[in-house]
Design a protein around this motif. Sequence first.
Motif, PDB file in Angstrom:
ATOM      1  N   MET A   1       0.830  -1.202   0.000  1.00 15.88           N
ATOM      2  CA  MET A   1       0.000   0.000   0.000  1.00 15.88           C
ATOM      3  C   MET A   1       0.867   1.255   0.000  1.00 15.88           C
ATOM      4  SD  MET A   1      -3.113  -0.869  -0.302  1.00 15.88           S
ATOM      5  CE  MET A   1      -3.994   0.616   0.129  1.00 15.88           C
ATOM      6  N   ALA A   2       1.990   1.202   0.699  1.00 18.20           N
ATOM      7  CA  ALA A   2       2.909   2.341   0.711  1.00 18.20           C
ATOM      8  C   ALA A   2       3.375   2.654  -0.703  1.00 18.20           C
ATOM      9  CB  ALA A   2       4.104   2.045   1.625  1.00 18.20           C
ATOM     10  N   PHE A   3       3.792   1.621  -1.426  1.00 14.74           N
ATOM     11  CA  PHE A   3       4.240   1.830  -2.800  1.00 14.74           C
ATOM     12  C   PHE A   3       3.086   2.318  -3.671  1.00 14.74           C
ATOM     13  CE2 PHE A   3       4.809   0.627  -7.169  1.00 14.74           C
ATOM     14  CZ  PHE A   3       6.042   1.177  -7.441  1.00 14.74           C
ATOM     15  N   HIS A   4       1.927   1.687  -3.538  1.00 14.81           N
ATOM     16  CA  HIS A   4       0.765   2.067  -4.347  1.00 14.81           C
ATOM     17  C   HIS A   4       0.476   3.564  -4.224  1.00 14.81           C
ATOM     18  CE1 HIS A   4      -3.303   2.194  -5.967  1.00 14.81           C
ATOM     19  NE2 HIS A   4      -3.648   2.820  -4.865  1.00 14.81           N
ATOM     20  N   TRP A   5       0.399   4.046  -2.991  1.00 15.65           N
ATOM     21  CA  TRP A   5       0.028   5.448  -2.801  1.00 15.65           C
ATOM     22  C   TRP A   5       1.157   6.398  -3.170  1.00 15.65           C
ATOM     23  CZ3 TRP A   5      -4.644   6.542  -3.286  1.00 15.65           C
ATOM     24  CH2 TRP A   5      -5.645   5.695  -2.817  1.00 15.65           C
ATOM     25  N   MET A   6       2.407   5.995  -2.969  1.00 15.24           N
ATOM     26  CA  MET A   6       3.511   6.872  -3.369  1.00 15.24           C
ATOM     27  C   MET A   6       3.570   6.962  -4.889  1.00 15.24           C
ATOM     28  SD  MET A   6       5.574   8.941  -2.001  1.00 15.24           S
ATOM     29  CE  MET A   6       5.484   8.394  -0.289  1.00 15.24           C
TER      30      MET A   6
ATOM     31  N   GLU B   1      14.653   1.490  -4.797  1.00 19.55           N
ATOM     32  CA  GLU B   1      16.005   1.104  -4.408  1.00 19.55           C
ATOM     33  C   GLU B   1      16.016   0.060  -3.293  1.00 19.55           C
ATOM     34  OE1 GLU B   1      20.052   3.553  -3.911  1.00 19.55           O
ATOM     35  OE2 GLU B   1      18.475   4.173  -2.529  1.00 19.55           O
ATOM     36  N   GLU B   2      15.098   0.194  -2.350  1.00 15.22           N
ATOM     37  CA  GLU B   2      15.047  -0.713  -1.201  1.00 15.22           C
ATOM     38  C   GLU B   2      14.089  -1.893  -1.402  1.00 15.22           C
ATOM     39  OE1 GLU B   2      16.999  -0.412   1.503  1.00 15.22           O
ATOM     40  OE2 GLU B   2      17.947   1.310   0.549  1.00 15.22           O
ATOM     41  N   GLY B   3      13.301  -1.858  -2.465  1.00 12.36           N
ATOM     42  CA  GLY B   3      12.329  -2.922  -2.693  1.00 12.36           C
ATOM     43  C   GLY B   3      11.142  -2.841  -1.761  1.00 12.36           C
ATOM     44  N   ILE B   4      10.675  -1.644  -1.504  1.00  9.71           N
ATOM     45  CA  ILE B   4       9.527  -1.444  -0.614  1.00  9.71           C
ATOM     46  C   ILE B   4       8.245  -1.488  -1.432  1.00  9.71           C
ATOM     47  CG2 ILE B   4       8.376   0.171   0.958  1.00  9.71           C
ATOM     48  CD1 ILE B   4      11.187   1.137   1.764  1.00  9.71           C
ATOM     49  N   GLY B   5       7.522  -2.580  -1.295  1.00 12.50           N
ATOM     50  CA  GLY B   5       6.253  -2.740  -1.993  1.00 12.50           C
ATOM     51  C   GLY B   5       6.383  -3.114  -3.456  1.00 12.50           C
TER      52      GLY B   5
ATOM     53  N   LYS C   1      12.919  -4.876  -5.992  1.00  8.87           N
ATOM     54  CA  LYS C   1      14.032  -3.923  -6.001  1.00  8.87           C
ATOM     55  C   LYS C   1      14.473  -3.656  -7.429  1.00  8.87           C
ATOM     56  CE  LYS C   1      17.059  -4.266  -2.671  1.00  8.87           C
ATOM     57  NZ  LYS C   1      18.235  -4.560  -1.820  1.00  8.87           N
ATOM     58  N   ASP C   2      14.617  -2.368  -7.772  1.00  7.06           N
ATOM     59  CA  ASP C   2      15.004  -1.989  -9.126  1.00  7.06           C
ATOM     60  C   ASP C   2      15.880  -0.744  -9.039  1.00  7.06           C
ATOM     61  OD1 ASP C   2      15.237  -1.092 -11.762  1.00  7.06           O
ATOM     62  OD2 ASP C   2      13.229  -1.802 -12.285  1.00  7.06           O
ATOM     63  N   THR C   3      17.183  -0.939  -9.024  1.00 12.86           N
ATOM     64  CA  THR C   3      18.100   0.198  -8.868  1.00 12.86           C
ATOM     65  C   THR C   3      18.143   1.077 -10.116  1.00 12.86           C
ATOM     66  OG1 THR C   3      19.960  -1.219  -9.490  1.00 12.86           O
ATOM     67  CG2 THR C   3      19.546  -0.943  -7.142  1.00 12.86           C
ATOM     68  N   LYS C   4      17.749   0.557 -11.257  1.00  9.50           N
ATOM     69  CA  LYS C   4      17.716   1.383 -12.479  1.00  9.50           C
ATOM     70  C   LYS C   4      16.593   2.415 -12.392  1.00  9.50           C
ATOM     71  CE  LYS C   4      19.841  -1.966 -15.523  1.00  9.50           C
ATOM     72  NZ  LYS C   4      19.693  -2.808 -16.686  1.00  9.50           N
TER      73      LYS C   4
END
Length: 82
Positions: free
Chosen positions: A45-50, A70-74, A77-80
Amino acid sequence: RTMYAKKMPQIVSQLIEKANAGDEEAAFLLGLAYVTIDEIRDENMAFHWMKFAYDHHANFATSVLGVYYEEGIGIKKDTKLA
């Protein structure tokens, strides 16, 4: 803290209502709340709303969304994309 814990469902509900109406600031706050408040922690949900805030041109969401990638939150992980 107890006072806020009791009001948390109402506050979150109000923010969701505002975000769904297109309020990018409310979406940004939800994106932070879902990752920082233990009682409602939900990284998806954090990722969805951000992402919603970012997609609605909330410039202040850009750097936070980068951290989520970068941290894979929600999300995977995708550093690109970070």
